[in-house]
Every structure is written in structure tokens, then in C-alpha cells.
Design an enzyme around this catalytic site. Structure first.
Site, PDB file in Angstrom:
ATOM      1  N   CYS A   1       0.802  -0.912   0.193  1.00 55.92           N
ATOM      2  CA  CYS A   1      -0.054  -0.236   0.221  1.00 55.92           C
ATOM      3  C   CYS A   1       0.880   1.560   0.067  1.00 55.92           C
ATOM      4  O   CYS A   1       1.819   1.617  -1.595  1.00 55.92           O
ATOM      5  CB  CYS A   1      -1.223   0.487   1.238  1.00 55.92           C
TER       6      CYS A   1
ATOM      7  N   HIS B   1      -3.577  -5.615   0.833  1.00 55.71           N
ATOM      8  CA  HIS B   1      -3.329  -6.238   2.743  1.00 55.71           C
ATOM      9  C   HIS B   1      -4.368  -6.851   2.207  1.00 55.71           C
ATOM     10  O   HIS B   1      -5.796  -7.638   1.766  1.00 55.71           O
ATOM     11  CB  HIS B   1      -4.397  -5.242   3.224  1.00 55.71           C
TER      12      HIS B   1
END
Length: 492
Positions: A323, A423
């Protein structure tokens, strides 16, 4: 409602435990936290964002997470500002004064979500935030007693005896509540007790005589216990493997629960390292998520981490960015609208041919696909939470083919660097083993983090049934809801 005398008193854990315990008794249960401040979050099936702890509590109830379970989520972007998320959607950044003015609107959303849950479920187990005795936060409170008064629900107060001062915490909290709020407290729970319970019993008798409130139970300290952290980083190393993994702790690190499967892996030695110190030698370096990626990247540069990362790669180490960490692997990061901090653009590490611009619209998606590394493919699933729109500057093949056609996971030409927005990348046992093999661990065992979560939830429920007066808890609930006046004999 479970409220705590302090932060980290055990509210999230007790709510999860009670959720699973009541589900065992065939109640239809849902968790609820009116307002949460945390950088660990999860994506719901209805396309929103809630606190990670409520997603785990939903799992304890056997439910998919829903935005109504945590209608207000506050994600700090600095010491004085935060992104405000209401019913799963980001509204933008606010400082404390602005949010205080916004609270009446937030309160309406909280009550709306609560009513939907209350209409659908027999039991709604509510988690407070911090302490109800924070004098400076009482006006317009929607997180603790302000909510309990509005919703007219009873309260259990939990305190952590391991920190010391448990009787002062409980009595002092009561003293700082209003008369109507004190009446709402129907029981105490003492958490993390070690030793002979007989030595504590005189204090329990004194507490009940002093307050006229029963002690519902004393929960023992659980050794080798794992559950997803609500916000604070759990640095305990559950295993002592030889494969060394290092993760820098950004000032605004987010979703560090991504790395729990590594922390629990028998072959892995995982270290969270302050960016104020140079990283120790390791096999794998991971740049985690960030709620303020440009600010965190500037902090890395100020502490000479880019030079350390270059050295790590020169010596043959592997690098993963997730991310915000993925964005740092590219050529530049641009925040033209000031989404995460002051507007600005910065050059990044330059390892991957991609550039990122932060957009006003936030990407919130559950994802699944196939990960291709080391000459084979495995299924991978997780979720994306980011404002970044990342574009390739030069052609690069994706190593994850998502079922929706998306491609945002890439490996450098020299096969040393891996980056992705996903994630939960390590949650799949097969994907975890493959990524560790790619990083150089050829004898990686399998770790099933979801199986471990289930095991720990069952362990919590066993502990609650052994050490808390559940009949009394049911009586407290029945006083306020005719719908659960008796145990049902068969599940819905």
C-alpha cells in the site's frame, strides 16, 4: 456496552469473547463500536471501512463485517488532524475543533446504524472507546456514556489489573461519572489477573461493598495469546525463526496487522524497528502501509533509510512494499489536493516504473486473484484501502491477476522488489509460503492466520465461560430487552 477504565483495558477482547460465547448459546449477536480511533482497518462487504477490531468481532459472531458495526472511524494523519470516516465513507480531514462541531451529525449516523443493528439482532454488544471518565471529552460524547445514555443500555466496566491500581481505576471512574451514568454500570470485570485468586478476594469484597456493583468475573492473564490489535503494535515475537524480517515503524503506520502471519511463523524472526535507528541486517525488508505516505517517506529520508535500503538490496536482500510502502517504491508521489497532509509532490525510491497521485475518492475493495511467483500460481485474497491512483510509466507485468481484471502487484526486473496495494497478502497460507520462498526461505512452513483467529476466539469464549458469571450477564441484558428473556434451544 463494555467500557474500560483506560485504553487497552481489554474492551475489544471482552466484546469479542462475549460475542462468541453468546453465539454458542444460540443468540443472534452483532458487535458495535460507535466511534473508533485507529489506523488498523478492514473493508466490509458493503464497500466501506471499519476498525479492524470490529471486523474480528464480526468473525466472532459468524458474520461478515458491515459498516453499521463501526459508523465513525477516526484515522489520524498528524498529531492534530485525522481523516473522518462515517458509515464506511471518508468525509475528509478535520482537526479537533472542526470534528467537535461536526459531532451532532456524527451522532445521528451512530444512532441510525445502531438502530439498524438493534432491529436485526437479538443482542448488540457495544464497545466503548478509551475511558468514559475523560472530563475534557464528555461534551457531545458519542463514544462512551453519551452513547449509553442515548441508547439506554447497561454498562459493564472492565479494568486491567496487570497495570496496577485496578481498584483506584474502577472507583475513580465511577466517581467521575454523573449519577445517571453510575446507575448504568451493572458490573465489573477485572482483566489479566496473575496469581492466587484468594489473595484478590478481600479486595473484590471491598469493591462490591463500596460501590454496590457486582464483580462479574476475574479474567486470568492469557499466555501466548494472539488476537488482531485494534491499533497499537504488538511487538511480541511468538516464534524464534532464523529468517529475519524487518519492518520500519512509520509515524503513521497503518494496517500493521498485515504482518501477524509473519510474527506467528515458526521460521521467521520479525522485528518492528524505529525509523530513528538504522535497520539491522535482514533477509526481507517490508515497507508497510501509511496514513500519510509523503510525511512518512520524508521521515525515512531524514533518517537515512534510503541508503540503508540500497545497501540491503546490494547485499542480495529482498524488499516488499504494501500500500503506502508500495507507493514509496515508485518514481514519485503526488498529493495535489492535500488528502493526507499538506499538498505536495515528492520523488520516491525509484525502484519500480510507476507514479502515484492521491485522489479525493478512496478505493475500498475486497479482492481475490492468483499470485504468480517462483514458477507457480496460488490463490490470494485481501482488501485495498487507499487514495492513491498508481500508473505504470513503463510496461511491467502484474504478478497478481485479480478476478475483477485489476493488476496492481509488480516485481522488479531483477526479482528483488515486490510491491502491491493488497492488504491481507500474507493471510493465505499458500501465498505466505510462496512469498517467503521468493524472499529466500525455502523451507517455509504453512501458517493459517484465519485458523489461528478462530482458535483464539474459541479460547476466549472458553475463558469467559469459566471465569465470568454468564447467567448474570444474561440477566443484565434481559432487564433491557424482552426479546432475549430466555435462552433459545436451537440456532436461527
Amino acid at each position: 456496552m463494555v467500557q474500560g477504565t483506560t485504553s487497552d483495558a481489554g474492551k475489544s477482547t471482552l466484546v469479542a469473547a462475549l460475542c462468541r460465547t453468546l453465539v454458542r448459546k444460540n443468540f443472534y449477536v452483532a458487535p458495535f463500536k460507535p466511534q473508533n480511533m485507529a489506523l488498523n482497518s478492514a473493508v466490509t462487504q458493503d464497500g466501506g471501512e471499519i476498525g479492524r477490531a470490529q471486523a474480528l468481532q464480526a468473525q466472532a459472531c459468524g458474520l461478515p463485517p458491515h459498516t453499521d458495526m463501526n459508523p465513525v472511524l477516526i484515522k489520524p494523519t498528524s498529531d492534530v488532524g485525522a481523516q473522518i470516516i462515517v458509515q464506511g465513507k471518508a468525509l475528509g480531514n478535520m482537526n479537533a475543533d472542526t470534528y467537535h462541531q461536526y459531532k451532532p451529525i456524527a451522532k445521528a449516523a451512530v444512532i441510525e446504524s445502531f438502530k439498524r443493528l438493534r432491529d436485526k439482532y437479538e443482542v448488540v454488544l457495544v464497545e466503548g472507546a478509551g475511558s468514559p471518565a475523560e472530563i475534557n471529552l464528555r461534551e457531545g460524547d458519542i463514544a462512551n456514556m453519551g452513547f449509553a445514555e442515548e441508547a439506554n443500555c447497561p454498562v459493564i466496566l472492565i479494568a486491567d489489573i496487570d497495570k496496577g491500581g485496578v481498584f483506584a481505576h474502577l472507583v475513580g471512574t465511577l466517581e467521575l461519572l454523573s449519577a445517571s451514568e453510575r446507575v448504568r454500570v451493572k458490573g465489573f470485570v477485572i482483566n489479566k489477573f496473575r496469581g492466587d485468586i484468594a489473595l484478590l478476594e478481600p479486595g473484590l469484597d471491598w469493591l462490591e461493598q463500596r460501590t454496590h456493583i457486582p464483580v462479574l468475573g476475574v479474567l486470568p492473564y492469557i499466555h501466548d495469546f494472539f488476537i488482531d490489535a485494534e491499533d497499537a503494535i504488538d511487538t511480541r515475537q511468538h516464534q524464534s525463526g532464523t529468517f529475519k524480517v524487518v519492518i520500519p515503524v512509520f509515524p503513521h503506520i497503518s494496517n500493521h496487522t498485515d504482518f501477524d502471519p509473519l510474527r506467528l511463523h515458526p521460521n521467521v524472526d520479525l522485528q518492528f524497528v524505529s525509523i530513528k535507528q538504522p535497520p539491522p541486517a535482514c533477509d526481507l525488508l517490508i515497507l508497510p502501509g501509511s496514513k500519510n505516505v509523503i510525511d512518512d517517506w520524508n521521515e525515512l529520508k531524514a533518517n537515512d533509510w534510503p541508503a540503508s535500503i540500497n545497501k540491503h538490496l546490494r547485499y542480495g536482500g529482498k524488499l516488499i512494499g504494501i500500500c503506502g510502502g508500495f507507493q514509496m517504491l515508485g518514481q514519485c508521489i503526488d498529493d495535489p489536493f492535500g488528502i493526507e497532509g499538506a499538498p505536495g509532490k515528492t520523488q520516491a525510491l525509484g525502484y519500480l516504473p510507476l507514479s502515484t497521485t492521491l485522489a479525493k475518492t478512496k478505493t475500498l475493495e475486497q479482492k481475490e486473484g492468483l499470485l504468480s511467483l517462483c514458477g507457480r500460481q496460488v490463490k490470494v485474497c485481501g482488501y485495498e484501502i487507499h487514495h492513491g491512483l498508481t500508473q505504470l510509466d513503463d510496461p511491467l507485468d502484474s504478478v497478481i491477476d485479480f478476478s475483477d481484471g485489476g493488476k496492481d502487484a509488480f516485481v522488479s526486473d531483477d526479482d528483488q522488489i515486490f510491491g502491491s496495494y493488497l492488504h491481507g497478502l500474507f493471510d493465505s497460507p499458500d501465498a505466505l509460503s510462496m512469498l517467503l520462498q521468493w524472499a529466500g526461505l525455502n523451507t517455509a512452513e504453512s501458517v493459517d492466520i484465519n485458523g489461528i483467529r478462530e482458535q483464539q476466539l474459541e479460547r476466549l469464549a472458553d475463558m469467559v465461560e469459566d471465569h465470568i458469571d454468564i447467567d448474570r450477564v444474561l440477566q443484565i441484558l434481559a432487564l433491557h430487552s424482552e426479546a432475549i428473556a430466555k435462552l433459545r434451544t436451537s440456532p436461527t
